[in-house]
Design a protein around this motif. Structure first.
Motif, mmCIF file in Angstrom:
data_model
loop_
_atom_site.group_PDB
_atom_site.id
_atom_site.type_symbol
_atom_site.label_atom_id
_atom_site.label_comp_id
_atom_site.label_asym_id
_atom_site.label_seq_id
_atom_site.Cartn_x
_atom_site.Cartn_y
_atom_site.Cartn_z
ATOM 1 N N LEU A 10 0.835 -1.203 0.000
ATOM 2 C CA LEU A 10 0.000 0.000 0.000
ATOM 3 C C LEU A 10 0.872 1.257 0.000
ATOM 4 O O LEU A 10 0.565 2.235 -0.681
ATOM 5 C CB LEU A 10 -0.947 -0.012 1.207
ATOM 6 C CG LEU A 10 -2.026 -1.105 1.127
ATOM 7 C CD1 LEU A 10 -2.876 -1.124 2.396
ATOM 8 C CD2 LEU A 10 -2.925 -0.896 -0.100
ATOM 9 N N ILE A 11 1.969 1.185 0.754
ATOM 10 C CA ILE A 11 2.885 2.332 0.741
ATOM 11 C C ILE A 11 3.440 2.539 -0.661
ATOM 12 O O ILE A 11 3.491 3.659 -1.186
ATOM 13 C CB ILE A 11 4.031 2.112 1.752
ATOM 14 C CG1 ILE A 11 3.475 2.234 3.169
ATOM 15 C CG2 ILE A 11 5.168 3.102 1.520
ATOM 16 C CD1 ILE A 11 4.507 1.989 4.242
ATOM 17 N N ALA A 38 0.889 4.109 -2.767
ATOM 18 C CA ALA A 38 0.746 5.527 -2.429
ATOM 19 C C ALA A 38 1.875 6.333 -3.083
ATOM 20 O O ALA A 38 1.645 7.397 -3.661
ATOM 21 C CB ALA A 38 0.766 5.707 -0.915
ATOM 22 N N VAL A 58 1.100 6.737 -6.721
ATOM 23 C CA VAL A 58 0.025 7.704 -7.009
ATOM 24 C C VAL A 58 0.563 9.128 -6.901
ATOM 25 O O VAL A 58 0.351 9.956 -7.793
ATOM 26 C CB VAL A 58 -1.170 7.485 -6.050
ATOM 27 C CG1 VAL A 58 -2.151 8.645 -6.146
ATOM 28 C CG2 VAL A 58 -1.855 6.169 -6.377
ATOM 29 N N VAL A 59 1.287 9.390 -5.835
ATOM 30 C CA VAL A 59 1.859 10.729 -5.688
ATOM 31 C C VAL A 59 2.776 11.035 -6.875
ATOM 32 O O VAL A 59 2.725 12.121 -7.461
ATOM 33 C CB VAL A 59 2.638 10.850 -4.359
ATOM 34 C CG1 VAL A 59 3.414 12.153 -4.310
ATOM 35 C CG2 VAL A 59 1.681 10.755 -3.180
#
Ligand code: ATP
Ligand code: ATP
Ligand code: RIP
Ligand code: MG
Ligand code: MG
Lengths: 325, 324, 251, 324, 251
Positions: free
Chosen positions: D180-181, D184, D187-188
């Protein structure tokens, strides 16, 4: 593959012999494995005790065969009288050593054996070989695994780089040591890397949900495999045994995350390597083949092993000690 | 009048070159090498002893051969990541052939051929498959070392052959045979790159594939050719390697890969293709070998060596900072 | 058949689309021997794309090209050059990192044979290159300097020299004087006329009407991928051509 | 009228995209991944079991983070060869700080910072020193791993921390925290690359440094920034790595280097810069991990695995053959 | 000071050499507000090099540049753009892999702030881009297509739109119509006149004399790196300018 070769047991040439302190150069295998630092520690401590100078060089990586040869060549041009070598492969240093033998320098082979046939053809004279019998080490792990898995079961092996001789010998020995009820189902290469071993073991556990044990070719990878087993929630159900006896592994054995390690004693190997040089310098005849100590460390004797590390906790036979008295 | 200006300009050629920083950049590797040699010699006089020079040049031989092959590929704006494992494959094939009693000559041919085929496949996949060079050769890096493992069953084969032994130990003056072979390879490569049509087409393909194409150069054929050259030279490297270590091993030789590219780039060749020299990469290779040798001689601790190598490589490259 | 005025090149319904952009739609036109044929049209009309089809860079998706009496199917620019078509592309097709002389002789290198090996005759090429360039350029660039260093017009001169320097049946020039100064333009126009007088056919693409009217014998007009008309230059006016280009007049 | 054509053209946008082979090329990695998944699932049904998916995604997390960092650098036509050893350095610094009782948070900051500084130095040397990216980062590869050896004295440090353990084992459904990290981060990164001025300038710098410069973009600042980003993400990778293996080791992690670049290139990003996606490299990373996982599940022999990896990588890339 | 006709930019003895090539030798000239100033000269005369000095790409090796009353020392093109100088370079300075709209707004992107983060307003930029491009181009390219796909003239139109689209004091155009068709050229000329009428100064480099005479108020002539003369356009003739260019007439 074990047992070493070449024309061993020779006395160094008269010119080099005598009471002179030897000037020692050592070329070992790698940098990023504590195994080799312990080896260096053994050398350094014996050098301090015996008041002999030792220069230690290492290859950049455990795969860097020619780089190691280049390092040896760099040292060969200088006025060392004794060379301690731990070759990455059976043959990668042979050419450089041929040069040294031609100059009647003493060559001591430690840890990984130099290929006997190659040494012979290139006229390399080895004063002695000191190292672990890797097949034997594997066999000890196999026997222990068989004890642990009283009801039998499937096991897998995680090796070093595909094709690595040392790793191959250990796995071969492991299989020899297994009882009839324990079956090897898979061998995976994990490049001597902990992270890779972790991933590989995770995958193997998926493939074989009934797996009962792992044999791992060294401790660094073994700790990764233990972690994979824990992550899969199978701690205690899937047994893990590895080879080397580095400190973290001994701690893990004590804590129960690792079910055992076949401890080698690079400290003793390095130390005896320097002793061998000292003995040769005084003109003594060296034994051709010295088996380095190997001990199976389990939860029961982990404390003892930890207390003694990096030295062996048991007694072992050091034929050189008497020669340099 | 126009012609007069012209002659004058071409006359100023050399004077201008010496003033031009770009010119010095091309020779940065040489300057770096000289500086390195001076420093090491000052710190340890064994460095320039004939024995040490001989062993450095011998150690450099394989890297020189690979760097020359890599130069051809890089000149077309490609990169051959499989060069070291093609060498491994060549070595293993040679070893198997030799063990199977094919005789030295035939075994050599087989070894070189195996590596050449790996190169040819690289070339065909990049040219016809239109796959990025990096991926094709990365795939081949893996595939060739896999093949080497399969063929050798993961075991090294010891090769004892008087001719090979002579190759790795014989020498003329301070120059070992291996080094002389490497230099011969470099000379031929220089002639090919700068004095044949093919060489010009290689540079044109790297400089501007569209323009080269528009002028009727088959950039595909050029691509296939350079990868094949790289493969053949990986095969030659394999023979030198077997001679050097006395065995054919399925070892991965990864350090040769990065070093071969590093030698080329240190030699002033742009990874973006279109420009290149042969002498540059040769000097780049010598620089890398001298660096490791010197650090070993000085007894720099094993932990500090990688740091020192990194810093010196960057410093040597700083000399190319004026490059446009 | 090889007489002046007979057709040298004909395109029949040549079409080519890039994705959804129809760059060429059923283009049919004729080029005659010993004549300068002009091709005009707005930006993006498809002129360069047609040139690229004729010179073997693109392959038409449909339609035929007949050159020198035979139907062609150039699979590469090499085929077109072999057949006798030299082109000055709009993007010049120079290799920036090579020198002027290397570009001039690209894929036409002069070699000297030594038994089985053929080595470049650099001297000869440099000497010829100097001659070639100095006929066109005013501020003559050194032939040993890399093309990267040349000014816009110097580059164009090099590309033109290259196309003119090798015997060919057809020379195509895609906006050859776009970046040229007055003197250089005059020289190129002289060169074009000389090529015609030596019996070559020339296909000239230009946005400069005065030039087109001055030099050409035949004008073809393209609009949005179609060939919308052709005129003998002597029988038309600039106004009529402009009307064809803009679509004010349809054929 | 002009505007009408225009609207129509933009309208055809999607239809055209689907017909355009270039579009498919950008998604080749995805197609490759899907094909691979289907094949493996057919051969071994455990492949798509939730447990195996979880472990694949976890195993991919570090590679995804590194590939994202590498993408920024490659988008500017650079390459970060030091990404894996910057990660090693970050891990070792974290380990030392943690052992020295700095506490988890501060140790994490120190680890990330150490890797970030390595990246920053890369950036400054390429931007100001005008040294080729390949050489700078090759130097840093060596220097950072040397530093890691020196700092750790060559020894791994076992890290037992409940928070880190949770990081490596905790999950939401089939998605582990690490994964998940990584998502993330991706996505950023996507937003930064495609929805900020900085991202546009990164692509412009890679596409044509001269043009970017002429438009007043400081290509130097961009270079420094992308290498720093790559360094920071190497640091994040370091934390994930330490959490995963439960120790901070001075290991060389070389496979991460080649794999990070391979993921990017498989993801359809050109090594010549100027174009890029984030989703592509992420899928490329998943492809590489799924490949090794599947081969292991199928019990393909260790000798045949490298061959299989090579062949599949090339086959996956063949899907990009239509790329212009 | 900001009145039309007063000097906006002055170069004083600007010199620059590339190795042994003296591209600029003591060039001094003046550009005035509200005027179109033309710069002419042979290929390789040094026109583009001068432009690159003014717009911050090169730094003169000697000499001074005074812009808007203050001596400038642009260390980068960014400085020049900040100061109010927009340039259409001869090589166009487009990024081929970016789209038309991305190129138009390169380093002038429109953003929307969400607290501390500023995200691109793609919609707004695309809409503005469509407007900008359709004023100039005839075969209007889709603003979302990559510049790589555009024809030579379409690219030039994009580069011109970009320079004209942002408020600035001086717009420099290095051969802006070289690749343009008749209609597009007419539109660009209109644009140039409009820019002047809005009070911008324009520096126009062109090999097209008719154009220079039609548009400019002042002409400067360069030859082999030197500025060999300047004339008010109204007071000179095409012949005189040509004579200055070729050196038949010296100042
Ligand atoms: N490789 C390509 N991919 C996609 N579209 C293209 C490509 N090449 C050309 N086009 C498109 O095809 C059309 C015709 O282009 P072409 O270059 O032939 O025009 P032209 O008539 O030469 O224009 P100019 O006078 O501006 O040079 C244009 O709309 C252009 O955008
Ligand atoms: N970067 C460079 N390096 C070396 N020489 C250069 C460079 N840029 C320009 N020159 C040289 O400087 C001289 C002037 O070039 P410049 O581009 O300014 O000419 P120009 O007047 O713009 O010509 P054109 O009308 O052909 O565009 C030429 O001789 C050119 O070869
Ligand atoms: O014996 C040693 C150790 O097992 C080490 O872990 C790997 O290399 C071998 O030589
Ligand atoms: Mg065109
Ligand atoms: Mg110019």
């Amino acid at each position: 593959a074990c047992g070493s070769g070449g024309t061993t047991g020779t006395t160094p040439a008269a010119g080099e012999a005598g009471t002179a302190t030897p000037k020692i150069a050592a070329v070992i295998k790698g940098l990023d494995n504590p195994f080799f630092q312990t080896m260096k520690q053994g050398m350094d401590e014996q050098a301090a005790t015996g008041k002999v100078p030792v220069t230690v060089q290492a290859a950049n990586a455990i795969t860097d065969t020619t780089g190691q040869a280049d390092k040896l060549n760099g040292l060969a041009g200088q006025d060392f009288s004794c060379y301690v070598v731990n070759p990455i492969s059976g043959t990668n240093l042979v050419q450089g050593l041929a040069q040294l033998s031609a100059q009647n320098k003493t060559v001591v082979n430690i840890d990984s054996p130099i290929d006997a046939a190659a040494a012979k053809s290139a006229n390399v004279k080895l004063a002695t070989y000191i190292g672990t019998d890797n097949v034997e080490a594997g066999k000890m792990a196999g026997q222990r695994m068989t004890e642990l898995l009283a009801d039998g079961g499937n096991v897998a092996a995680i090796g070093g780089i595909a094709g690595d001789v040392t790793s191959g010998a250990r796995i071969e020995g492991f299989q020899q040591g297994l009882g009839p009820k324990v079956k090897m189902v898979q061998t995976v290469a994990a490049n001597w890397e902990r992270q890779t071993a972790l991933t590989a073991a995770t995958d193997v556990l998926q493939a074989h949900p009934d797996l009962a044990g792992f044999f791992v070719a060294n401790d660094d990878m073994g700790l990764g495999v233990a972690r994979a087993v824990a992550n899969a929630g199978k701690a205690g159900k899937v047994r893990v045994i590895s080879v080397d006896g580095i400190k973290d592994a001994l701690n893990a054995v004590k804590a129960g995350t690792l079910d055992g390690t076949v401890a080698q004693y690079p400290y003793a190997i390095g130390l005896m390597g320097v002793e061998a040089c000292q003995a040769a310098a005084t003109g003594k005849t060296l034994p051709a083949d010295v088996k380095a100590p190997v001990e199976l460390v389990t939860k029961e004797n982990a404390d003892k092993a930890l207390a003694a590390t990096p030295k062996p906790f048991g007694s072992y036979d050091d034929p050189f000690a008497s020669l340099i008295k | 009048m126009a012609n007069a200006t012209l002659a004058a300009r071409d006359g100023e050629h050399w004077a201008a070159k010496l003033k031009d920083v770009g010119f010095w950049a091309e020779w940065a590797a040489l300057v770096g090498l000289v500086v390195l040699v001076i420093v090491f010699q000052a710190l340890n006089p064994t460095f320039l002893s004939p024995g040490n020079i001989t062993s450095m040049l011998l150690a450099a031989a394989i890297l020189i051969v690979l760097a020359v092959g890599q130069t051809f590929v890089i000149a077309t704006a490609g990169i051959d990541l499989s060069i070291a494992s093609a060498m491994t494959l060549g070595a293993v094939v040679f070893g198997q052939a030799y063990t199977a009693q094919w005789g030295l000559v035939l075994s050599c041919v087989a070894g070189v051929l195996a590596a050449a085929v790996a190169g040819l496949v690289n070339g065909m996949l990049t040219a016809w498959g239109k796959i990025a060079d990096f991926i094709v050769t990365l795939g081949m890096l893996s595939a060739a070392s896999g093949l080497a493992l399969i063929l050798s069953d993961g075991k090294p084969v010891t090769i004892i052959d008087p001719a090979l032994l002579a190759l790795s130990t014989g020498r003329v003056g301070i120059f070992g045979y291996s080094f002389l072979i490497a230099i011969a390879v470099a000379v031929v490569a220089h002639v090919v790159l700068f004095h044949t049509r093919f060489g010009t087409h290689v540079l044109a393909t790297g400089g501007s594939p569209e323009s080269a194409n528009a002028m009727g150069i088959s950039t595909r054929r050029i691509k296939i050719a350079v990868y094949t050259i790289s493969g053949v030279l990986a095969g030659v490297g394999a023979l030198l390697l077997v001679a050097r270590v006395g065995a054919a091993e399925p070892a991965s030789n990864t350090s040769f890969l990065l070093n071969s590219v590093a030698a080329v780039v240190l030699g002033g060749v742009s990874l973006f293709g279109g420009r290149g020299t042969i002498i540059g990469p040769v000097i780049g290779a010598l620089l890398l070998v001298a660096l490791v040798n010197g650090l070993t001689l000085l007894g720099v601790s094993q932990f500090y060596q990688p740091l020192a190598v990194g810093v010196v490589v960057v410093l040597a490259a700083l000399l190319t900072r004026f490059q446009r | 058949m090889t007489e002046n005025g007979t057709p040298l090149l004909e395109t029949h319904d040549v079409s080519l689309a890039f994705g959804s952009v129809r760059a060429l739609a059923d283009v049919s036109l004729t080029l005659r021997r010993g004549e300068i044929t002009a091709l005009v049209g707005d930006n993006g009309a498809g002129k360069s794309t047609l040139v690229r089809c004729i010179s073997g860079i693109h392959r038409p998706q449909s339609g035929r090209i007949v050159f020198d009496g035979a139907e062609t199917d150039f699979r590469s620019p090499e085929d077109a050059r072999e057949a006798g078509i030299e082109t000055v592309h709009q993007n010049l097709a120079l290799v920036e990192d090579l020198t002027v002389w290397q570009n001039l002789f690209l894929n036409r290198e002069i070699v000297r044979r030594f038994g089985p090996v053929a080595l470049l005759d650099r001297r000869a090429m440099q000497a010829r290159a100097r001659e070639m360039v100095s006929t066109l350029a005013v501020n003559v660039p050194a032939v040993k300097s890399r093309v990267r260093r040349l000014s816009g017009g110097q580059r164009q001169a090099v590309a033109i020299c290259r196309a003119a320097g090798f015997s060919s049946k057809l020379v195509i020039m895609d906006e050859p004087t776009a970046a040229l100064g007055v003197q250089e333009t005059a020289r190129v126009e002289e060169l074009i006329l000389r090529l015609r007088d030596e019996g070559h056919a020339v296909l000239l693409i230009s946005h400069n009407f005065a030039q087109v009217m001055r030099l050409s014998q035949q004008v073809w007009v393209m609009r949005a991928g179609r060939c919308v008309g052709g005129r003998r230059t002597a029988e038309t006016t600039g106004e009529e051509i402009v009307a064809l280009i803009t679509g004010a007049l349809s054929n």
